[in-house]
Design a protein around this motif. Structure first.
Motif, PDB file in Angstrom:
ATOM      1  N   GLN A 145      -5.873  -1.100  -5.532  1.00 30.60           N
ATOM      2  CA  GLN A 145      -6.667  -2.249  -6.069  1.00 30.60           C
ATOM      3  C   GLN A 145      -5.620  -3.443  -6.441  1.00 30.60           C
ATOM      4  OE1 GLN A 145      -9.414  -0.675  -8.987  1.00 30.60           O
ATOM      5  NE2 GLN A 145     -10.461   0.568  -7.131  1.00 30.60           N
ATOM      6  N   GLU A 195       1.087  -1.302  -0.011  1.00 31.53           N
ATOM      7  CA  GLU A 195      -0.015  -0.193  -0.079  1.00 31.53           C
ATOM      8  C   GLU A 195       0.766   1.084   0.148  1.00 31.53           C
ATOM      9  OE1 GLU A 195      -2.890   0.236   2.962  1.00 31.53           O
ATOM     10  OE2 GLU A 195      -3.982  -1.716   2.263  1.00 31.53           O
ATOM     11  N   THR A 221      -5.557  10.941  -8.300  1.00 28.11           N
ATOM     12  CA  THR A 221      -6.362  10.157  -7.520  1.00 28.11           C
ATOM     13  C   THR A 221      -6.536   8.673  -7.858  1.00 28.11           C
ATOM     14  OG1 THR A 221      -6.797  12.081  -6.152  1.00 28.11           O
ATOM     15  CG2 THR A 221      -8.373   9.970  -5.634  1.00 28.11           C
ATOM     16  N   LYS A 260       0.858   3.961  -2.840  1.00 26.09           N
ATOM     17  CA  LYS A 260       0.759   5.575  -2.781  1.00 26.09           C
ATOM     18  C   LYS A 260       1.849   6.408  -3.099  1.00 26.09           C
ATOM     19  CE  LYS A 260      -2.175   4.991   1.232  1.00 26.09           C
ATOM     20  NZ  LYS A 260      -2.600   5.047   2.750  1.00 26.09           N
ATOM     21  N   THR A 272      -3.962   6.333  -8.467  1.00 25.23           N
ATOM     22  CA  THR A 272      -3.586   6.013  -6.921  1.00 25.23           C
ATOM     23  C   THR A 272      -4.482   4.809  -6.474  1.00 25.23           C
ATOM     24  OG1 THR A 272      -2.441   8.120  -6.264  1.00 25.23           O
ATOM     25  CG2 THR A 272      -2.787   6.321  -4.427  1.00 25.23           C
ATOM     26  N   GLU A 273      -5.728   4.941  -6.658  1.00 24.84           N
ATOM     27  CA  GLU A 273      -6.642   3.911  -6.293  1.00 24.84           C
ATOM     28  C   GLU A 273      -6.479   2.535  -7.002  1.00 24.84           C
ATOM     29  OE1 GLU A 273     -10.494   6.171  -6.704  1.00 24.84           O
ATOM     30  OE2 GLU A 273     -10.209   7.165  -4.744  1.00 24.84           O
ATOM     31  N   HIS A 274      -6.262   2.920  -8.300  1.00 23.68           N
ATOM     32  CA  HIS A 274      -6.147   1.676  -9.199  1.00 23.68           C
ATOM     33  C   HIS A 274      -4.614   0.640  -8.850  1.00 23.68           C
ATOM     34  CE1 HIS A 274      -6.176  -0.723 -12.834  1.00 23.68           C
ATOM     35  NE2 HIS A 274      -4.969  -0.339 -13.100  1.00 23.68           N
TER      36      HIS A 274
END
Length: 357
Positions: free
Chosen positions: A120, A83, A112, A87, A115-117
């Motif tokens: 995941q 994680e 954003t 980030k 980053t979320e991808h």
């Protein structure tokens, strides 16, 4: 000549044929390349090594800007398996970054969402493996890397990723493509011959022969100068020890004799190859491309990685990978669900494929 075609058939076929034709289209594509202009970094491939030496090379690591950033994110930060690393990757992105994960149906746009991808991706791996950096081009404004998924004493899925930076040194563009689980082999050749039967060839282009000595210049010369002209000239640019990894096939091609036969086997008209983004690497170069078949409206995207022999300055290694026509590809999705750390149904012993071979 007018052609009638089944759009689904041609789209599926493009996935299978893109690689078998990549090397062919260096020299024998019978379509004109004058209609497009490839997107090159600011340091174009025709610049000399003297100018490249003036680019931003880190005094502490000896690496160039893009090369150093990706090495840090993948190997040190572990951006694809932790994680914190995911980030860190997001922090290194521009606000308008575009991430073409060609396993997915649509690109991811914005700092954003990217980053979320990445987060995941980490979550989907379920703590069961990492991404090994196999090869990294030495680009300054852009670079690419070949990778392999690993878990314990096994390794699995392979692929290639291209990364481009903006003027501020932030990531503004990514294309990532994994190898196909199913590799059609020579079926590619037979299907393409059937679909392109009757296509009219264009006359060979004229060109001024030269001998490029940097990887990005070699790619630019082969695909934007020699393509559509001479098989002999294309083969001349390859080293005698060339290893060619076409992910449509299980086995690699070894040596000029096999590579030349491969070119000759796929020498018929009906395909247009378009180089898109070429990094500015000196010893190795990664670039993106797309292939169009006849008058089909859709194209298939891909990535290639070229490495030069340090002495002969000729191409000693090639890795090509195309996107899937179906996203996510059924077998690829099943394999990732079944073995989230390896991404394939059956792994192999770690280290048994040097450099992700």
């Amino acid at each position: 000549v007018s052609f009638n075609y089944d759009p689904f058939l041609l789209t599926s076929l493009l996935t299978m044929v893109a690689f078998g034709y990549l090397i062919t289209l260096l020299v024998v594509s019978f379509t004109s390349t004058d209609a497009f202009t490839p997107s090159l970094p600011k340091h174009r491939a025709t610049l000399t090594t003297v100018l490249y030496a003036e680019s931003s090379t880190s005094a502490s690591t000896g690496l160039r800007k893009a090369q150093e950033l990706i090495k840090s994110l993948v190997e040190e930060k572990k951006c694809f398996s932790t994680e914190a690393g995911a980030k860190s990757f997001g922090d290194a992105c521009a606000f308008n970054v575009v991430y073409e994960d060609c396993f997915q149906p649509q690109p991811v746009v914005g700092k954003t969402p990217v980053t979320e991808h990445l987060l995941q991706k980490v979550e989907a791996r379920k703590g069961r493996g990492e991404v090994r950096l196999d090869m990294l081009s030495d680009g300054d404004e852009a670079c690419g890397f070949a990778w392999t998924w690993t878990a314990g004493d096994e390794e699995g899925l392979r692929g290639t990723t291209y990364v481009g930076l903006n003027k501020q040194g932030l990531i503004e563009y990514v294309r990532e493509i994994p190898e196909p689980i199913f590799k059609p082999g020579d079926l590619t050749l037979e299907l393409l011959k059937a679909v392109t039967a009757g296509a009219e060839p264009n006359p060979p282009k004229e060109y001024d022969p030269r001998t490029p000595t940097t990887a990005c210049d070699v790619v630019d010369y082969l695909f934007n100068t020699v393509q559509g002209s001479s098989i002999d000239e294309s083969v001349r640019i390859f080293d005698d020890s060339i290893v060619y990894r076409d992910f449509n096939y299980e086995n690699v091609l070894n040596g000029k004799t096999e590579v030349r036969k491969f070119i000759e086997d796929f020498s018929f008209p009906g395909i247009e190859f378009r180089a898109q983004r070429i990094d500015d690497g000196i010893e190795s170069c990664c670039f993106t491309w797309e292939v169009a078949l006849l008058d089909a409206p859709d194209t298939i995207k891909g990535i290639s990685f070229y490495k030069l022999d340090p002495i002969t300055r000729k191409v000693s290694y090639v890795r090509d990978v195309p996107e899937s026509a179906i996203k996510p590809p059924l077998l690829g999705k099943l394999a990732r669900d079944f073995r989230p750390g390896l991404g394939v149904f059956q792994g192999v012993k770690a280290g048994s494929r040097p450099g992700g071979m």
